[in-house]
Design a protein around this motif. Structure first.
Motif, PDB file in Angstrom:
ATOM      1  N   GLY A 491       0.805  -1.217   0.000  1.00  0.00           N
ATOM      2  CA  GLY A 491       0.000   0.000   0.000  1.00  0.00           C
ATOM      3  C   GLY A 491       0.835   1.262   0.000  1.00  0.00           C
ATOM      4  N   LYS A 492       2.080   1.179  -0.507  1.00  0.00           N
ATOM      5  CA  LYS A 492       3.001   2.322  -0.481  1.00  0.00           C
ATOM      6  C   LYS A 492       3.323   2.849  -1.871  1.00  0.00           C
ATOM      7  CE  LYS A 492       3.523   2.052   3.989  1.00  0.00           C
ATOM      8  NZ  LYS A 492       2.994   3.115   4.891  1.00  0.00           N
ATOM      9  N   PHE A 493       2.789   2.229  -2.919  1.00  0.00           N
ATOM     10  CA  PHE A 493       3.177   2.625  -4.269  1.00  0.00           C
ATOM     11  C   PHE A 493       2.628   4.000  -4.643  1.00  0.00           C
ATOM     12  CE2 PHE A 493       4.823   1.753  -8.427  1.00  0.00           C
ATOM     13  CZ  PHE A 493       3.962   2.408  -9.287  1.00  0.00           C
ATOM     14  N   ASP A 494       1.382   4.278  -4.287  1.00  0.00           N
ATOM     15  CA  ASP A 494       0.745   5.541  -4.696  1.00  0.00           C
ATOM     16  C   ASP A 494       1.390   6.757  -4.046  1.00  0.00           C
ATOM     17  OD1 ASP A 494      -2.539   3.982  -4.738  1.00  0.00           O
ATOM     18  OD2 ASP A 494      -1.012   4.152  -6.313  1.00  0.00           O
ATOM     19  N   GLY A 495       2.138   6.565  -2.979  1.00  0.00           N
ATOM     20  CA  GLY A 495       2.786   7.696  -2.307  1.00  0.00           C
ATOM     21  C   GLY A 495       4.111   8.088  -2.924  1.00  0.00           C
ATOM     22  N   LEU A 502      11.425   6.108  -8.815  1.00  0.00           N
ATOM     23  CA  LEU A 502      10.411   6.682  -7.935  1.00  0.00           C
ATOM     24  C   LEU A 502      11.054   7.201  -6.658  1.00  0.00           C
ATOM     25  CD1 LEU A 502       7.668   3.902  -8.230  1.00  0.00           C
ATOM     26  CD2 LEU A 502       8.055   5.857  -9.725  1.00  0.00           C
ATOM     27  N   ARG A 503      10.482   8.266  -6.124  1.00  0.00           N
ATOM     28  CA  ARG A 503      10.978   8.840  -4.872  1.00  0.00           C
ATOM     29  C   ARG A 503       9.802   9.239  -3.994  1.00  0.00           C
ATOM     30  NH1 ARG A 503      16.322   9.844  -4.527  1.00  0.00           N
ATOM     31  NH2 ARG A 503      17.552   9.819  -6.439  1.00  0.00           N
ATOM     32  N   GLY A 504      10.029   9.220  -2.696  1.00  0.00           N
ATOM     33  CA  GLY A 504       8.993   9.611  -1.759  1.00  0.00           C
ATOM     34  C   GLY A 504       9.446   9.382  -0.329  1.00  0.00           C
ATOM     35  N   PRO A 505       8.558   9.545   0.652  1.00  0.00           N
ATOM     36  CA  PRO A 505       8.927   9.325   2.054  1.00  0.00           C
ATOM     37  C   PRO A 505       9.182   7.852   2.330  1.00  0.00           C
ATOM     38  CG  PRO A 505       6.576   9.776   1.854  1.00  0.00           C
ATOM     39  CD  PRO A 505       7.174  10.026   0.506  1.00  0.00           C
ATOM     40  N   PHE A 519      13.390   8.071   0.120  1.00  0.00           N
ATOM     41  CA  PHE A 519      13.171   6.686  -0.306  1.00  0.00           C
ATOM     42  C   PHE A 519      13.140   6.631  -1.828  1.00  0.00           C
ATOM     43  CE2 PHE A 519      12.137   2.417   0.651  1.00  0.00           C
ATOM     44  CZ  PHE A 519      11.216   1.974  -0.273  1.00  0.00           C
ATOM     45  N   SER A 520      14.018   5.822  -2.417  1.00  0.00           N
ATOM     46  CA  SER A 520      14.159   5.743  -3.865  1.00  0.00           C
ATOM     47  C   SER A 520      13.958   4.310  -4.331  1.00  0.00           C
ATOM     48  CB  SER A 520      15.540   6.250  -4.300  1.00  0.00           C
ATOM     49  OG  SER A 520      15.714   6.100  -5.690  1.00  0.00           O
TER      50      SER A 520
END
Length: 592
Positions: A491-495, A502-505, A519-520
């Motif tokens: 459940g972390k892909f959309d973030g 991809l990058r994000g928290p 987070f990469s």
């Protein structure tokens, strides 16, 4: 104050250099002005005027010694330096960096800035500090430095021409920059010189486009299709004229750069035999890069260690963590390559590092270790630049060519991360201290789970296999399960933001910043990494699931295969089925 015949009188001579003339001040060891300041022009008459004043002071003080201090102000000081070295008087000539001289002047006269005050400050520094004589630069090295300085200016001119061209294309043919990775490539300039606007390209025959040297047919087709549907806002005769002019500017700048590089290589080859010639023996460093390094280093004796050389060119990361963000929180620590150092050296050294990771065994092994740890490519190349400077220092100081057999680089490349601290420091690496956490490592292609500490001592290998469902075919599972599927399962892909990278928290160290990009994830390579120094998790899809479910790698692989309904030993089952099918197809034995 008259000096005795046996007493040496030390006089400071400070010279503030400028384009058309220089200001000279004279001071004794008691910080007293011993002669009126002198204004001299950049001419024979001006130099003779300075020589006459020095002769007068030598007659007034028979046992005088002049300590001359001046700026290293390029062409403003070179002629004067050569003249002063030719005067038959006891002179110690020190040439200082302009910034260092200005800092000394600011400390003495913080409220005054003028040619007279700056030359007086240099005279005071010369007679009080008495710096040693600056070694004279050989004429061959001086010629090399002149060419390198001109090349530095030409490289900037070429970069500016390319930037202007890129800006123009954003209105004439913006789609081209998305197709061509380098808009200054030969085929791009040839294409736009012949067909300067999308309208001209769209009307051109595909055979004509494909005939342009170095333009692949598939890329020509993309450009032809993009030209038909361009969103350009500038066209017509004006656009054609501007594009052709921009292309001509780039070609002219590139030819000038190539001419200077050739001239620089010739000047490097003409240098007298010395340790600096060994720089060109380092794999990855060509003649031009070696010439640029020698032109800027001049003498390796200026640097006590290789780290001093690295610091001089700014090939090291700097930490930025001062201040607070808009929410008032302390800024997170981040590291960037230092902006210090010479731009020309950094440019050519970066290109040399890209070649060295293929041909230089030491740099190749370093790059492989860094990439295996998850270090970003450009950061790893920065470490390789640092390694090259270490090699430059060694071959120059020892006056011995690079010897790839000096160490067993292949064994070095295969060493684990548990190498000694001395080896890490030699490679230019500094391990960051992070909290102790469970380490999840990649497993081999097919392994048996024989190290489950939860099993009692008398539990046999066969019993454990039966209990855990047998061995795991990791290679097969990795080919069937992507990291994108695992992220969606979590459940972390959309973030995450991006396409392939991809990058994000980070989902593990509970970052409060929703805009964090620590987070990469690389969807093509199926790997992930958190760049936060206090987290640092990394690995493949199995590692990601193992950390998420707080399991070891084996049970994590089993649970993941069950979640996607994939057999844990797929290759073995497939081989078994093929063997059984082959037996069924064999002819039946009809003999009685």
């Amino acid at each position: 104050m008259e000096a005795t015949l046996t007493q040496t009188v030390h006089l400071g001579v400070g010279i503030d250099t400028a384009r058309y003339g220089h200001h000279v001040s004279f001071m004794n060891a008691q910080r007293e002005i011993v002669s009126p300041p002198l204004e001299i022009s950049e001419s024979t008459a001006g130099y003779e005027k300075l020589a006459k004043r020095l002769q007068q002071l030598s007659r007034k003080y028979p046992n005088v010694h002049f300590h001359v201090r001046m700026d290293a102000a390029g062409q403003y000081a070179l002629n004067l330096e050569r003249f002063l070295r030719g005067i038959d008087l006891p002179i110690t000539l020190s040439i200082g960096e302009p910034k260092r001289n200005k800092d000394y002047h600011r400390a003495i006269s913080p409220k005054l800035k003028s040619d007279a005050s700056e030359s007086l400050a240099m005279a005071r520094f010369a007679v009080v500090e008495r710096p040693p004589t600056t070694p004279q630069t050989p004429e061959q090295i001086q010629a090399l430095r002149e060419i390198a300085g001109r090349l530095e200016s030409q490289v900037k001119t070429c970069t500016q021409a390319i930037n202007r061209f890129h800006n123009l294309l954003s209105r004439v043919f913006p789609e081209l920059a998305l197709i061509a990775t380098n808009i200054a490539a030969y085929w791009v300039l040839a294409l736009l010189d012949k067909y300067p606007t999308p309208a001209r390209i769209a009307r051109a025959a595909m055979q004509s486009l494909a005939g342009i040297p170095r333009l692949r047919p598939d890329k020509a087709k993309k450009i032809h299709d993009a030209a038909k549907e361009t969103i350009a806002s500038l066209g017509g005769e004006v656009a054609e004229t501007l594009v052709r002019q921009a292309v001509a500017d780039i070609k002219h700048a590139q030819r000038g750069q190539q001419t200077l590089e050739k001239l620089l290589s010739q000047a490097f080859e003409a240098l007298p035999a010395s340790g600096h010639l060994q720089v060109a023996t380092i794999p990855g460093i060509g003649a031009v890069t070696a010439a640029v390094l020698v032109a800027k280093i001049v003498s390796i004796g200026r640097f006590e260690t290789a780290e001093h050389l690295v610091g001089y060119f700014g090939i090291f990361p700097e930490e930025y963590s001062s201040g607070v963000d808009r929410q008032g929180n302390p800024r997170r620590k981040s590291k960037h390559m230092s902006r210090k150092g010479n731009d020309l050296v950094r440019r050519y050294l970066f290109c040399a590092a890209k070649s060295a990771i293929v041909h230089n065994p030491a740099v190749k092994s370093l790059y492989a270790r860094l990439r295996a740890r998850g270090t970003r490519g450009d950061v790893a190349l920065g470490h390789c630049m640092r390694k090259l400077l270490h090699q430059v220092f060694v071959v120059w100081t020892t006056n011995k060519p690079f010897d790839k057999n000096l160490r067993n680089w292949e064994r070095t490349a295969e060493k684990s991360e548990n190498s000694s601290e001395a080896q890490q420091k030699a490679a230019g690496l500094k391990r960051e201290v992070i909290p102790v956490r469970k380490e999840v490592t990649a497993a081999s292609s097919i392994i048996d789970d024989t190290s489950n500490s939860d099993n009692p001592p008398d539990d046999t290998l066969s019993a454990r296999k039966e209990k855990n469902g047998g061995s795991v075919d990791y290679a097969y599972l990795r080919s069937q399960i992507t990291i994108e599927q695992v992220l969606r399962k979590m459940g972390k892909f959309d973030g995450l933001r991006g396409t392939t990278q991809l990058r994000g928290p980070c989902p593990f160290h509970q970052s409060d910043n929703t805009h964090s990009t620590s987070f990469s994830v690389n969807l093509k390579k199926n790997v992930f990494r958190c760049c936060h120094p206090q987290c640092g998790v990394h690995g493949n899809a199995f590692d990601l699931w193992a950390i998420h479910t707080n399991q070891a790698i084996y049970p994590a692989a089993v649970s993941l295969s069950a979640a996607f309904n994939i057999p844990i030993n797929g290759h073995r089952e497939e081989a078994t089925r093929n063997s059984q099918n082959a037996k069924k197809l064999q002819p039946t034995n009809l003999t009685q």
